[in-house]
Scaffold this active site. Sequence first.
Site, PDB file in Angstrom:
ATOM      1  N   SER A  98     -10.085 -12.681  -4.930  1.00 43.41           N
ATOM      2  CA  SER A  98     -10.279 -12.719  -3.500  1.00 43.41           C
ATOM      3  C   SER A  98     -11.684 -13.186  -3.163  1.00 43.41           C
ATOM      4  O   SER A  98     -12.652 -12.760  -3.796  1.00 43.41           O
ATOM      5  CB  SER A  98     -10.067 -11.307  -2.948  1.00 43.41           C
ATOM      6  OG  SER A  98     -10.002 -11.355  -1.573  1.00 43.41           O
ATOM      7  N   GLN A  99     -11.756 -14.063  -2.189  1.00 42.43           N
ATOM      8  CA  GLN A  99     -13.083 -14.465  -1.722  1.00 42.43           C
ATOM      9  C   GLN A  99     -13.516 -13.507  -0.617  1.00 42.43           C
ATOM     10  O   GLN A  99     -12.802 -13.337   0.376  1.00 42.43           O
ATOM     11  CB  GLN A  99     -13.060 -15.892  -1.156  1.00 42.43           C
ATOM     12  CG  GLN A  99     -14.438 -16.301  -0.706  1.00 42.43           C
ATOM     13  CD  GLN A  99     -14.567 -17.622   0.042  1.00 42.43           C
ATOM     14  OE1 GLN A  99     -15.370 -17.709   0.960  1.00 42.43           O
ATOM     15  NE2 GLN A  99     -13.813 -18.640  -0.348  1.00 42.43           N
TER      16      GLN A  99
ATOM     17  N   SER B 267      -5.881 -15.286   4.298  1.00 41.34           N
ATOM     18  CA  SER B 267      -5.762 -14.599   5.576  1.00 41.34           C
ATOM     19  C   SER B 267      -4.736 -15.292   6.474  1.00 41.34           C
ATOM     20  O   SER B 267      -4.722 -16.509   6.596  1.00 41.34           O
ATOM     21  CB  SER B 267      -7.133 -14.621   6.252  1.00 41.34           C
ATOM     22  OG  SER B 267      -7.001 -14.136   7.559  1.00 41.34           O
TER      23      SER B 267
ATOM     24  N   TYR C  66       0.792  -1.231   0.000  1.00 39.55           N
ATOM     25  CA  TYR C  66       0.000   0.000   0.000  1.00 39.55           C
ATOM     26  C   TYR C  66       0.833   1.294   0.000  1.00 39.55           C
ATOM     27  O   TYR C  66       0.752   2.079  -0.927  1.00 39.55           O
ATOM     28  CB  TYR C  66      -0.949   0.005   1.206  1.00 39.55           C
ATOM     29  CG  TYR C  66      -1.965  -1.113   1.115  1.00 39.55           C
ATOM     30  CD1 TYR C  66      -2.943  -1.099   0.127  1.00 39.55           C
ATOM     31  CD2 TYR C  66      -1.925  -2.192   1.987  1.00 39.55           C
ATOM     32  CE1 TYR C  66      -3.854  -2.126   0.010  1.00 39.55           C
ATOM     33  CE2 TYR C  66      -2.843  -3.237   1.883  1.00 39.55           C
ATOM     34  CZ  TYR C  66      -3.803  -3.192   0.890  1.00 39.55           C
ATOM     35  OH  TYR C  66      -4.703  -4.213   0.767  1.00 39.55           O
TER      36      TYR C  66
ATOM     37  N   PRO D 163     -11.224  -0.993  -2.016  1.00 40.82           N
ATOM     38  CA  PRO D 163     -12.362  -1.851  -2.334  1.00 40.82           C
ATOM     39  C   PRO D 163     -13.658  -1.187  -1.865  1.00 40.82           C
ATOM     40  O   PRO D 163     -13.630  -0.216  -1.109  1.00 40.82           O
ATOM     41  CB  PRO D 163     -12.098  -3.113  -1.514  1.00 40.82           C
ATOM     42  CG  PRO D 163     -11.309  -2.638  -0.347  1.00 40.82           C
ATOM     43  CD  PRO D 163     -10.561  -1.401  -0.774  1.00 40.82           C
TER      44      PRO D 163
ATOM     45  N   HIS E  73      -7.706   0.705   1.990  1.00 41.93           N
ATOM     46  CA  HIS E  73      -7.451  -0.695   2.311  1.00 41.93           C
ATOM     47  C   HIS E  73      -6.298  -0.926   3.296  1.00 41.93           C
ATOM     48  O   HIS E  73      -6.199  -2.009   3.897  1.00 41.93           O
ATOM     49  CB  HIS E  73      -7.142  -1.407   0.981  1.00 41.93           C
ATOM     50  CG  HIS E  73      -7.507  -2.847   0.933  1.00 41.93           C
ATOM     51  ND1 HIS E  73      -7.596  -3.634   2.050  1.00 41.93           N
ATOM     52  CD2 HIS E  73      -7.792  -3.665  -0.107  1.00 41.93           C
ATOM     53  CE1 HIS E  73      -7.927  -4.864   1.684  1.00 41.93           C
ATOM     54  NE2 HIS E  73      -8.057  -4.910   0.389  1.00 41.93           N
TER      55      HIS E  73
HETATM   56  N1  COA Z   1     -15.686 -31.338   1.194  1.00 37.94           N
HETATM   57  C1  COA Z   1     -16.801 -30.769   1.698  1.00 37.94           C
HETATM   58  N2  COA Z   1     -16.818 -29.504   2.217  1.00 37.94           N
HETATM   59  C2  COA Z   1     -15.664 -28.801   2.179  1.00 37.94           C
HETATM   60  C3  COA Z   1     -14.485 -29.351   1.653  1.00 37.94           C
HETATM   61  C4  COA Z   1     -14.527 -30.680   1.140  1.00 37.94           C
HETATM   62  N3  COA Z   1     -13.449 -31.269   0.635  1.00 37.94           N
HETATM   63  N4  COA Z   1     -13.516 -28.425   1.766  1.00 37.94           N
HETATM   64  C5  COA Z   1     -14.058 -27.339   2.334  1.00 37.94           C
HETATM   65  N5  COA Z   1     -15.352 -27.567   2.602  1.00 37.94           N
HETATM   66  C6  COA Z   1     -16.311 -26.671   3.277  1.00 37.94           C
HETATM   67  C7  COA Z   1     -15.702 -26.017   4.502  1.00 37.94           C
HETATM   68  O1  COA Z   1     -15.844 -26.847   5.619  1.00 37.94           O
HETATM   69  C8  COA Z   1     -16.516 -24.753   4.606  1.00 37.94           C
HETATM   70  O2  COA Z   1     -17.770 -25.084   5.148  1.00 37.94           O
HETATM   71  P1  COA Z   1     -18.766 -23.967   5.776  1.00 37.94           P
HETATM   72  O3  COA Z   1     -19.306 -23.173   4.643  1.00 37.94           O
HETATM   73  O4  COA Z   1     -19.794 -24.797   6.423  1.00 37.94           O
HETATM   74  O5  COA Z   1     -17.938 -23.181   6.721  1.00 37.94           O
HETATM   75  C9  COA Z   1     -16.750 -24.367   3.165  1.00 37.94           C
HETATM   76  O6  COA Z   1     -16.604 -25.576   2.417  1.00 37.94           O
HETATM   77  C10 COA Z   1     -15.808 -23.322   2.646  1.00 37.94           C
HETATM   78  O7  COA Z   1     -14.478 -23.790   2.660  1.00 37.94           O
HETATM   79  P2  COA Z   1     -13.469 -23.455   1.468  1.00 37.94           P
HETATM   80  O8  COA Z   1     -14.227 -23.186   0.243  1.00 37.94           O
HETATM   81  O9  COA Z   1     -12.442 -24.507   1.405  1.00 37.94           O
HETATM   82  O10 COA Z   1     -12.807 -22.099   1.791  1.00 37.94           O
HETATM   83  P3  COA Z   1     -12.532 -21.316   3.103  1.00 37.94           P
HETATM   84  O11 COA Z   1     -13.800 -20.806   3.651  1.00 37.94           O
HETATM   85  O12 COA Z   1     -11.660 -22.119   3.992  1.00 37.94           O
HETATM   86  O13 COA Z   1     -11.735 -20.081   2.505  1.00 37.94           O
HETATM   87  C11 COA Z   1      -9.819 -18.801   1.939  1.00 37.94           C
HETATM   88  C12 COA Z   1     -10.461 -20.189   1.946  1.00 37.94           C
HETATM   89  C13 COA Z   1      -8.442 -18.875   1.349  1.00 37.94           C
HETATM   90  C14 COA Z   1     -10.683 -17.873   1.084  1.00 37.94           C
HETATM   91  C15 COA Z   1      -9.788 -18.299   3.412  1.00 37.94           C
HETATM   92  O14 COA Z   1      -8.948 -19.114   4.179  1.00 37.94           O
HETATM   93  C16 COA Z   1      -9.237 -16.914   3.522  1.00 37.94           C
HETATM   94  O15 COA Z   1      -8.047 -16.714   3.682  1.00 37.94           O
HETATM   95  N6  COA Z   1     -10.106 -15.907   3.472  1.00 37.94           N
HETATM   96  C17 COA Z   1      -9.688 -14.542   3.561  1.00 37.94           C
HETATM   97  C18 COA Z   1      -9.590 -13.950   2.207  1.00 37.94           C
HETATM   98  C19 COA Z   1      -9.419 -12.469   2.321  1.00 37.94           C
HETATM   99  O16 COA Z   1      -8.641 -11.977   3.084  1.00 37.94           O
HETATM  100  N7  COA Z   1     -10.229 -11.746   1.529  1.00 37.94           N
HETATM  101  C20 COA Z   1     -10.260 -10.336   1.584  1.00 37.94           C
HETATM  102  C21 COA Z   1      -9.099  -9.700   0.949  1.00 37.94           C
HETATM  103  S1  COA Z   1      -9.267  -7.980   0.975  1.00 37.94           S
END
Ligand code: COA
Length: 630
Positions: free
Chosen positions: A529-530, A429, A90, A103, A313
Site C-alpha cells: 500500500s502506498q 482508493s 474486517y 495499521p 482500520h
Molecule cells: N510521468 C510523469 N509523472 C507521472 C507519470 C508519468 N507517466 N505518472 C504519474 N506521474 C506523477 C503524477 O502526476 C503524480 O504527481 P504529483 O506527485 O505531482 O502529484 C505522481 O507522479 C504520483 O502518481 P503515481 O505514482 O502514478 O501514483 P498516484 O499518486 O496516482 O497513486 C495509487 C496511485 C493507486 C496509490 C492511488 O490512486 C491510491 O489509490 N491511493 C490510495 C491508497 C490507499 O488507500 N492506501 C491506504 C490503504 S490503508
Amino acid sequence: MPILEGQRPKGRRESYVLPKVPVPPLKETLDKYLTSIKHLVEEEQYQKTKAIVEKFGEPGGTGDLLQKKLLERSEKTYNWVYDYWLEDMYLNQRLALPVNSNPAMVFPKQNFRDRKDSLRYVTRALPVDFARGQLAGTPLCMKQYYRLFNTYRRPGLKQDTLIIHQPGSLEQGHIIVACQNQFFVLDLVLKGKKLKEMDILTQLEKIVKMAENKEERQPPIGLLTSDGRTEWAQARDVLIKDSVNSESLAVIEACLCVVCLDGPSGMECGDTSRALLMLHGGGYEKMGANRWYDKPMQFVVGEDGVCGTVCEHSPFEGIVLVACTEYLMKFMTGSPSKMGRAISVSELPAPRRLLWKMSPKIEGLLKASAERLQRLVRDLDMDVHKFEAYGKEFIKKQKMSPDAYIQIALQLAFYRCNGRLVSTYESASIRRFHEGRVDNIRSATPEALAFVKAMTDEEASLSDSEKMKRLCDAINVQTNYTIAAITGLGIDNHLLGLREISRELSMEMPEIFTDKTYVASNQFILSTSQVPTTVEMFCCYGPVVPNGYGCCYNPQSEHLLFSVTSFHGSTETSSAVFIRALDEGLLEMRELCKKANKSHAAAAATGSNTVEPSRGSEVKPPGTPQKAGK
Ligand code: COA
C-alpha cells in the site's frame, strides 16, 4: 443510541453528491481474472479454472443471474459493495487486531525534556476541535472522516460490529487516557465549557499521579483487546456479567479517542523499534496492555519521545488517517500554545479511573491473552528502510508513474527472494464514489513477470533495450490497472459481490469461488500500500498471511521509505532479505533507465532511427476516460 453499521441514516445531502460505484461488466471481470492468475498457477490448474470460469460466464448461466442481482442491489443501495467489503475485509476476520489488522503511523522521535513536556504535547493534539471536512469541496467521499472519532469495533463471536455513535451522543465528549495499563476518563467539556489546553494538562498530570498509586491499581484489561476477536468476544461476555465491568466498557466504547501515555520503552528509538512499539506495544511487559485496540483512534505519547497513532482500520483508510494526523502535527508544531484556563483548578474534578471486577476466570483469560500477544510480538519481523539513492522525482523524469515503478520493484524483489510471483494486493482508493473505500490492484501481472525474469533468469541473454521494453510494458499495464481500479473497474470487489450475493440467495456456492485458484488468489502473500505523507512520519502494518509480507511505502521526492513486515515463523520470508533485494532491484532499474536515456540521446544525436520503447503515460486526472486493463 449508537447506529449499527448498515442502518445508515437516510436522506443525507452528501448521499447524492458522488456517483455510485459501478458494477463492472461480467465478461470483463472474468477475462481479467483469468489473465491475473494464468502465470501464477500450474498449467493444469489453470485449464481447470478456465473451464470453471467459462461455465460460470456462459450466457444465461450462474454468472449472469448473479450479475443481474448485483445490478438490482446497486439500484437499491448507495454502495452495493460497502457492507460486503466491510464484513469480508474486517468484521468477519478473527485474527487479533495488533499486527494483523491495525495499521500505525509513526511520528519522528520527539525530544521531550521531561514528563510535563510530553503531556503538553498531548494537550496540543487533542481532537476536540478537529476540523471536519478539511477536504470539503474535493470530489472525494468524505464519509470516512466522520468515522474517525465516533466509531468503535465491538468484538463478536462470529462477526464484529462497527458501532457508529451519532454526534449528539458524544456531546459530553470524553477521551480515555491509558497510563500504566490503567484507563481514566477525561471529560473535555465541563458545565458546557470546553476544557482549554491548560486544564487538560492539569488533568493529565493528575492522571499520571493517580496511575502511580499502587493500591488502587486495576488489572491490565486492555490486553483482552489484543487477542483474537472470538477470544476477546468470549472474554467480553464473561466480563459484562458484572455491572462494574459493563459500565467501564460502555464508557470506553463511547469515547472520542484513546490517548496512551507510555512510560519509557527501554528500547533504542530507531525507526524499526518505534514502528514495533506502535504495532504491538512491545508485548505485555512493555506497552502492549496500555492500549485499547478496538478504538479506531489511539494516540500514543511515550515519555521517551516514541509517538504515533494506532488505528482500528474498519472505519477508515490510511490516507484519511494521514490527513488527520498531519493536520494535528501541523497544528502542534505550527500554532502558538494557548495555555489559558477555562476553569479554575479547584473546579476541575479529578479524572475517573475505570474499575474492573475480577474473577479467577477473568484472571485466566487475561493470562491467555497476554501469552498470545507475546507470541505475536516474538513472531513479527520488521524492517523500516529509507532508500536514499533516488525518489519519485527521478521516476517522474523517466515519464513513468512512481507508484507503478515501485510496484514493479516490489515484484522484482519478491521474485529474487522466492523465484516466483504471487498474488499481490495493492490498495486502490475508490473514494471518488459514494462511500467508496478501496479495491485491489493485482500487481503481479504477466508483464511484471516478463520483466523480473529479464532482470534475473534471462539477465545474461537479453539486451538492455529488451529489458527496458519489458519494464515499460510492465509499468504501462500496472498504470492502466491502477486507473481501472480507482475508477471502479477492479475485479476483486466485483468477484466478492458475486460471491456474497450467491450466499444471500442461499445458492450452492458457485464453483468459481470454491476453486483452488480463487482461494489461493485471495491469499495475498504480498500485501502492499502506498501511504504518502507531507510531514515526516510513516505508516506501517503487518502481513495478512503467515507466509507473507506487508509492505507500506511512502514515496518522497528524493527518497523512498519502505516499511516491510513478515513473520519469523515462516521459513519463506525475511524482511531484511526482502529489503536487500528491493534495494538492489531499485538500483538496477535506475541503471537500466539511465542506459536507455543515454542510448536514446546518442541515437538522437546521430539521427539514427532507434525506437525508444513507449514510456508509461501520465496518470490522467480523475474521471478522464481511459481504456482500462489489458
Ligand atoms: N510521468 C510523469 N509523472 C507521472 C507519470 C508519468 N507517466 N505518472 C504519474 N506521474 C506523477 C503524477 O502526476 C503524480 O504527481 P504529483 O506527485 O505531482 O502529484 C505522481 O507522479 C504520483 O502518481 P503515481 O505514482 O502514478 O501514483 P498516484 O499518486 O496516482 O497513486 C495509487 C496511485 C493507486 C496509490 C492511488 O490512486 C491510491 O489509490 N491511493 C490510495 C491508497 C490507499 O488507500 N492506501 C491506504 C490503504 S490503508
